[in-house]
Design an enzyme around this catalytic site. Structure first.
Site, PDB file in Angstrom:
ATOM      1  N   SER A 131     -16.911 -33.546  13.239  1.00  0.00           N
ATOM      2  CA  SER A 131     -15.957 -34.522  13.046  1.00  0.00           C
ATOM      3  C   SER A 131     -16.727 -36.010  13.341  1.00  0.00           C
ATOM      4  CB  SER A 131     -14.724 -34.418  13.963  1.00  0.00           C
ATOM      5  OG  SER A 131     -15.288 -34.738  15.304  1.00  0.00           O
ATOM      6  N   GLY A 157      -6.504 -28.034  13.975  1.00  0.00           N
ATOM      7  CA  GLY A 157      -6.883 -27.133  12.970  1.00  0.00           C
ATOM      8  C   GLY A 157      -7.350 -27.705  11.836  1.00  0.00           C
ATOM      9  N   ALA A 158      -7.382 -29.064  11.548  1.00  0.00           N
ATOM     10  CA  ALA A 158      -7.708 -29.809  10.497  1.00  0.00           C
ATOM     11  C   ALA A 158      -9.244 -29.348  10.095  1.00  0.00           C
ATOM     12  CB  ALA A 158      -7.459 -31.097  10.432  1.00  0.00           C
ATOM     13  N   GLY A 159      -9.958 -29.706  11.140  1.00  0.00           N
ATOM     14  CA  GLY A 159     -11.397 -29.374  10.987  1.00  0.00           C
ATOM     15  C   GLY A 159     -11.803 -28.047  10.566  1.00  0.00           C
ATOM     16  N   ASP A 160     -11.108 -27.239  11.249  1.00  0.00           N
ATOM     17  CA  ASP A 160     -11.466 -25.504  11.025  1.00  0.00           C
ATOM     18  C   ASP A 160     -11.010 -25.206   9.557  1.00  0.00           C
ATOM     19  OD1 ASP A 160     -11.748 -25.736  13.678  1.00  0.00           O
ATOM     20  OD2 ASP A 160      -9.861 -25.076  14.182  1.00  0.00           O
ATOM     21  N   ASN A 174     -11.285 -30.699   1.907  1.00  0.00           N
ATOM     22  CA  ASN A 174     -10.220 -31.758   2.070  1.00  0.00           C
ATOM     23  C   ASN A 174      -8.729 -31.309   2.003  1.00  0.00           C
ATOM     24  OD1 ASN A 174     -12.001 -33.681   3.280  1.00  0.00           O
ATOM     25  ND2 ASN A 174     -12.291 -34.760   1.108  1.00  0.00           N
TER      26      ASN A 174
HETATM   27  N1  LIG Z   1      -3.856 -37.336   8.115  1.00  0.00           N
HETATM   28  C1  LIG Z   1      -4.759 -36.579   7.167  1.00  0.00           C
HETATM   29  N2  LIG Z   1      -4.295 -36.750   5.692  1.00  0.00           N
HETATM   30  C2  LIG Z   1      -5.180 -36.266   4.913  1.00  0.00           C
HETATM   31  N3  LIG Z   1      -6.068 -35.177   5.268  1.00  0.00           N
HETATM   32  C3  LIG Z   1      -6.471 -35.180   6.608  1.00  0.00           C
HETATM   33  C4  LIG Z   1      -5.805 -35.700   7.675  1.00  0.00           C
HETATM   34  N4  LIG Z   1      -6.419 -35.419   8.787  1.00  0.00           N
HETATM   35  C5  LIG Z   1      -7.158 -34.598   8.344  1.00  0.00           C
HETATM   36  N5  LIG Z   1      -7.525 -34.569   6.964  1.00  0.00           N
HETATM   37  C6  LIG Z   1      -8.211 -33.462   6.473  1.00  0.00           C
HETATM   38  O1  LIG Z   1      -8.918 -32.495   7.330  1.00  0.00           O
HETATM   39  C7  LIG Z   1     -10.257 -32.908   7.389  1.00  0.00           C
HETATM   40  C8  LIG Z   1     -10.737 -32.582   8.847  1.00  0.00           C
HETATM   41  O2  LIG Z   1      -9.931 -33.583   9.658  1.00  0.00           O
HETATM   42  P1  LIG Z   1     -10.550 -34.429  11.024  1.00  0.00           P
HETATM   43  O3  LIG Z   1      -9.550 -35.075  11.625  1.00  0.00           O
HETATM   44  O4  LIG Z   1     -11.805 -35.111  10.599  1.00  0.00           O
HETATM   45  O5  LIG Z   1     -11.270 -32.938  11.810  1.00  0.00           O
HETATM   46  P2  LIG Z   1     -10.819 -32.488  13.386  1.00  0.00           P
HETATM   47  O6  LIG Z   1      -9.677 -31.499  13.280  1.00  0.00           O
HETATM   48  O7  LIG Z   1     -12.235 -31.783  13.487  1.00  0.00           O
HETATM   49  O8  LIG Z   1     -10.717 -33.712  14.270  1.00  0.00           O
HETATM   50  C9  LIG Z   1     -10.546 -34.237   6.863  1.00  0.00           C
HETATM   51  O9  LIG Z   1     -12.115 -34.510   6.459  1.00  0.00           O
HETATM   52  C10 LIG Z   1      -9.761 -34.374   5.933  1.00  0.00           C
HETATM   53  O10 LIG Z   1     -10.078 -33.606   4.671  1.00  0.00           O
HETATM   54  O1  LIG Z   2      -8.390 -29.192  15.475  1.00  0.00           O
HETATM   55  P1  LIG Z   2      -9.854 -28.345  15.288  1.00  0.00           P
HETATM   56  O2  LIG Z   2     -10.879 -29.493  15.757  1.00  0.00           O
HETATM   57  O3  LIG Z   2     -10.067 -28.242  13.982  1.00  0.00           O
HETATM   58  O4  LIG Z   2     -10.069 -27.197  16.032  1.00  0.00           O
HETATM   59  C1  LIG Z   2      -9.185 -26.879  17.385  1.00  0.00           C
HETATM   60  C2  LIG Z   2     -10.018 -26.911  18.448  1.00  0.00           C
HETATM   61  O5  LIG Z   2     -10.661 -28.165  18.604  1.00  0.00           O
HETATM   62  C3  LIG Z   2      -9.219 -26.489  19.707  1.00  0.00           C
HETATM   63  O6  LIG Z   2     -10.222 -26.345  20.915  1.00  0.00           O
HETATM   64  C4  LIG Z   2      -8.492 -25.295  19.604  1.00  0.00           C
HETATM   65  O7  LIG Z   2      -7.671 -25.112  20.663  1.00  0.00           O
HETATM   66  C5  LIG Z   2      -7.575 -25.294  18.274  1.00  0.00           C
HETATM   67  O8  LIG Z   2      -6.861 -24.409  17.961  1.00  0.00           O
HETATM   68  C6  LIG Z   2      -8.212 -25.800  17.104  1.00  0.00           C
HETATM   69  O9  LIG Z   2      -9.212 -24.731  16.885  1.00  0.00           O
END
Ligand SMILES: Nc1ncnc2c1ncn2[C@@H]1O[C@H](COP(=O)(O)OP(=O)(O)O)[C@@H](O)[C@H]1O
Ligand SMILES: O=P([O-])([O-])O[C@@H]1[C@@H](O)[C@H](O)[C@@H](O)[C@H](O)[C@@H]1O
Length: 380
Positions: free
Chosen positions: A218, A268-271, A295
């Site tokens: 991220s 879970g967005a990153g996952d 995305n």
């Molecule tokens: N508010 C949002 N609107 C649209 N897409 C999103 C949004 N938040 C996250 N995403 C999508 O999910 C991906 C991962 O989100 P991010 O916040 O960067 O990861 P993490 O959950 O690891 O912090 C982003 O690259 C984007 O594609």
């Molecule tokens: O939001 P994200 O960064 O994709 O990933 C999240 C982890 O950072 C967190 O530790 C876990 O408890 C969530 O269930 C989810 O896996």
């Protein structure tokens, strides 16, 4: 930069792995994956109050998207991947779809549990949206916990330090290509379990980077990964919330546009991104094109609380788009010896078509709020 197809000279086992996979996958069955990381309990807290308790762990979000979006043969009931996860006897979600389909190894120690503290005030676009605390940790996943067979691809998706360096090394030996979430490598936990980060180069994982295909981080994690150094060893993808993501490889980079979403829970967005990206590779897309699918599923994840439920019509639309826009059903990267990073000439069409599917998804969600949207965790 070494591609996944290139291996160190002394890595006999990896060469053997490639031979086996090449002969097995040519015109053969769909490509099997190995997903390593534990399910966990997520407790969502806002203003000192518990506002949600959900199944968590990257393994849960990743399985959900791979099941929804990876290509599979008609006769296959489930997407072809194995999950190696550990939970305790207190695990509360054994009957949820992902853990029920691919059960965890049971341990005497309790299930890993995170408290996610959401800010009580509206977050700015790039401020961290939550503070995480690991309140319980299950056992690590050891190399001996992995199945003793070869896989087309591996996903190292630990959340609490459970993917040990030796386990990642074993994955690299077993899998033709390994994709890693940086959160599995650089998390550090202080006395009360608060999640911090250490520099990747100071960890025992750093020496394994040249044998990893993709490293996803991220934007908060990226400074600890050291993108400029890491991109010379593998392809680095930095996700940036609502702004989409960027890919960095040795000799190039690309920005990939996001999809609109109404964010109710960023968990879970990153996952989900990483799983969508992997599915894109399995469909035969280039890395930059596959990031569109990342995305798309990242946006889908933030629109619901916890592990999202996908509407069958939306999934059907995505499948039809992929069938139309991809020429092969299995990735040349995972299936053969070549691989491309650059955006292809279908990139913009793919984005436009997925944008339509995203619109369908948000309409369906508004029409059916029970469809996984258990309330808004984010807004004030
Ligand atoms: N508010 C949002 N609107 C649209 N897409 C999103 C949004 N938040 C996250 N995403 C999508 O999910 C991906 C991962 O989100 P991010 O916040 O960067 O990861 P993490 O959950 O690891 O912090 C982003 O690259 C984007 O594609
Ligand atoms: O939001 P994200 O960064 O994709 O990933 C999240 C982890 O950072 C967190 O530790 C876990 O408890 C969530 O269930 C989810 O896996």
């Amino acid at each position: 930069m070494p591609l996944a197809a290139e291996v160190p000279d002394d890595a006999h086992e990896e060469r053997e792995n490639q031979q086996l996979l090449l002969s097995k996958t040519k015109g053969g069955p769909a490509l099997e994956g190995l997903l390593v990381g534990s399910y966990c309990h997520d407790v969502l807290i806002r203003g000192g109050r518990v506002v949600g308790e959900t199944l968590g762990g990257a393994a849960a979000f990743v399985s959900n998207v791979l099941d929804a979006a990876s290509p599979r043969e008609e006769e296959q009931e489930a997407a072809p991947f194995v999950v190696v996860s550990k939970v305790g006897h207190d695990f509360a979600y054994a009957s949820a779809p992902a853990p029920a389909q691919r059960p965890s190894l049971l341990c005497a120690s309790p299930t890993t549990s995170f408290h996610a503290q959401f800010s009580d005030t509206a977050a700015s676009a790039h401020a961290p949206d939550r503070e995480l605390r690991r309140v319980r940790a299950c056992d690590p996943i050891y190399p001996a916990d992995l199945p003793d067979r070869r896989f087309a691809y591996g996903l190292a998706v630990g959340v609490a330090g459970e993917v040990l360096p030796e386990t990642l090394e074993r994955m690299i030996r077993l899998c033709r290509a390994v994709l890693v979430d940086a959160q599995a490598l650089i998390r550090a936990f202080d006395g009360d379990g608060s999640v911090g980060h250490v520099a990747l180069e100071d960890t025992p994982y750093a020496r394994l980077l040249p044998r990893v295909a993709f490293l996803k981080a991220s934007s908060e994690e990226a400074p600890y990964v050291g993108v400029e150094t890491a991109r010379r060893q593998c392809c680095v993808i930095v996700t940036d919330g609502r702004d989409g993501c960027r890919l960095y490889w040795d000799g190039g980079e690309a920005r990939v546009a996001p999809f609109p979403a109404v964010q109710v829970d960023p968990t879970g967005a990153g996952d989900s991104f990483l799983a969508g990206f992997t599915a894109g590779l399995l469909w035969g897309l280039s890395a930059t094109d596959a990031a569109l699918l990342g995305n798309f599923f990242g946006a889908a994840a933030v629109s619901q609380v916890g592990v999202p439920t996908f509407h069958p019509k939306m999934l059907q639309a995505v499948k039809e788009i992929l069938e139309e826009k991809t020429t092969k059903r299995s990735s040349p990267f995972i299936n053969g010896t070549t691989f491309t990073f650059e955006r292809s000439n279908v990139h913009d069409e793919l984005h436009a078509a997925l944008q339509e599917a995203a619109r369908l998804m948000s309409e369906q969600q508004q029409a059916d709020p029970a469809n996984g949207n258990g309330g808004d965790i984010c807004s004030t």
